[in-house]
Enzyme design. Sequence first.
Site, mmCIF file in Angstrom:
data_model
loop_
_atom_site.group_PDB
_atom_site.id
_atom_site.type_symbol
_atom_site.label_atom_id
_atom_site.label_comp_id
_atom_site.label_asym_id
_atom_site.label_seq_id
_atom_site.Cartn_x
_atom_site.Cartn_y
_atom_site.Cartn_z
ATOM 1 N N GLU A 118 0.889 -1.157 0.000
ATOM 2 C CA GLU A 118 0.000 0.000 0.000
ATOM 3 C C GLU A 118 0.928 1.208 0.000
ATOM 4 O O GLU A 118 1.612 1.479 0.989
ATOM 5 C CB GLU A 118 -0.886 0.003 1.238
ATOM 6 N N CYS B 267 -3.306 7.604 4.449
ATOM 7 C CA CYS B 267 -3.109 7.137 3.080
ATOM 8 C C CYS B 267 -4.369 7.313 2.253
ATOM 9 O O CYS B 267 -4.311 7.311 1.018
ATOM 10 C CB CYS B 267 -2.673 5.670 3.081
#
Length: 675
Positions: free
Chosen positions: A257, A296
């Site tokens: 990620e 994020c």
Amino acid sequence: MSRLLESYAQGTWYSATDEGTPLLSAVDGSEIARVSSSGLDVAGMIDYARTVGGPALAALTFHERAALLKQLGLTLLAGKEEFYQLSRHTGATTRDSGVDIDGGFGTVLSYASKARRELPNETVYLDGAIEQLGKKGTFLGQHIYTSRRGVAVQINAYNFPVWGFLEKLAPAFIAGVPSIVKPASQTAYLTELVFRRIIESGLLPEGSIQLLCGSARGVLDHLGGQDSVAFTGSADTAATLRSHPNVVGEGLHFTAEADSLNASILGSDVAQSDPEFDLFVKGVFTEMTSKAGQKCTAIRRVLVPQDSVEPVIEALKAKLDKVVVGDPQDDGVTMGALASIDQRDEVLKSIRGLIKSATVVFGDPETVDSRPGAFMAPVLLKAGDKSAPEPHEIEAFGPVSTVIGYDSTADLLDLVARGKGSLVASLVTKNSAIAREIVLGTAPYHGRILVLNSEDAKESTGHGSPLPVLVHGGPGRAGGGEELGGIRGVLHHMQRTAIQGTPDVLTAIGNKWVTGAKQTTGDVHPFRKNLGELRLGDTIVGGPRQVTRADIDHFAEFTGDTFYAHTDPEAAAANPLFGGIVAHGYLVVSLAAGLFVDPAPGPVLANFGVDSLRFLTPVKAEDSLTVTLTAKLITPRQSADYGEVRWDAVVVNQDGDPVATYDVLTLVAKPEAAS
């Protein structure tokens, strides 16, 4: 000197052989702890996970693992206040800490609950239906999932020291794979505290979880094809890890990620007077200031129709002007600090890159907060040239967003795609047709898309909230990872294998009776057997029972189902599917139940459903029915004195043609409850 954080390795707490690197409070710059992995036997940790943790987890069923995870989640939740106190030093407000801490514990509990509901009380997961590979049914295929015999190494980011490791650990644990948790050093002191409470609980099998505080340099050197690495961090680091020989040549499972230029889109149908306009502005504001923009999933690109650019900017400025930055424990503070001074410097550097093609419309990135903490006020930019690369390539990982105008849907889709893959996008629109067009145009570039309007806003968890039941990850620049997603996250840690063999072989492997496998009929009715006595393949055959025209007429009158195929001979005869009056399908199922049910009280407590019901051949008056009922799947419930039994039901006519097939679901008492 402050305390040196410890790693939990091979069943004991380990302290490094040097003084370690200082970890400073994001709020006041004080030294909170030190961190080092000097002298840590990483290869030994991996071997310990494989040889001790792996076998211990493999011996447990999905339900048993879930029960342990539930106890753990409740234990951590009960003691969360001490975690909140320490979380302040990461720069988190109380609300930020709730997202991280409560969100992490909630994810653990969610996985525990979902595993109990959707996975068998088994160690093997059956994937899909049986495939018939031969004409006679003696050669079949079945896909199964089994736990890999390796270790899941989880390398986490600094912004979510609790949720970040628990959202990776929970599905791996349910999958039966031991974990080695590597927190980002900057906030590892909070991860270590939570981990200590996990170990102190004594709930999880020895070797199933270990903690590596400090550098993880060289860890990939000891991993292979049965192991996995889940990485959260920068795209540059992810690229370096992907090129490791064990990833390239040994089949090491690697997911990342990484960077994500997430977008929030205002639909062209939304006017400034609409409630959706306010929802849009609120969503952008929340993502700019929550965790000081260090998420994020935070909104980096604010995409709005050209005529809405200035209204959106003015609305955001009005909200941002009320933000109070400071120590989270001080009254009135609404946004805390960034994780460190170095992180603030990185954000300011990114802003300098963004202003090559954008203008600052709120905030002053040239003036650095003079307080000792890593404080920074929000910064809002307006793109000049919307096609310039900077807003679509530079991620300022802090309270920074850029407003970009679009001219048409085609223009919008092009701008979104310039992000080259993101974790999440949100779209605020009142128009379902617009939603379809934009969602289908942007879905290939995203792991998740939130469509928001005034109808779902009250229940929406927001743009930036990954949920345990939905995929967290994204394609392209976002790293290609796919964490969470409910049971998908569990299966990610398991190996799917196609098994070929006879019905008896597949029944033995999957612990689920397969058509064509051995069936046992005896003197004792299967419904007289408790859960401990019942065996796969136990069968009862009932019938024949003739269906009369009087039965059909009575059922039609009694139920009110007077569909012409059951009541009008001429119309029924004209239908090529029937060729005359036929029995109701539910009449067939009802008559079949009368052929296999044992009426007396006994271990069978209730019938709670029918699955996969299919009517295959019309039943006409004077046809005779025979039913075969076979114990197909036996699932004890961990926390009840009964279990579930799935029965295979096949109803045939006098010619042996199947007229109906389905599964009957019953609750059956365990031996101690039945006695």
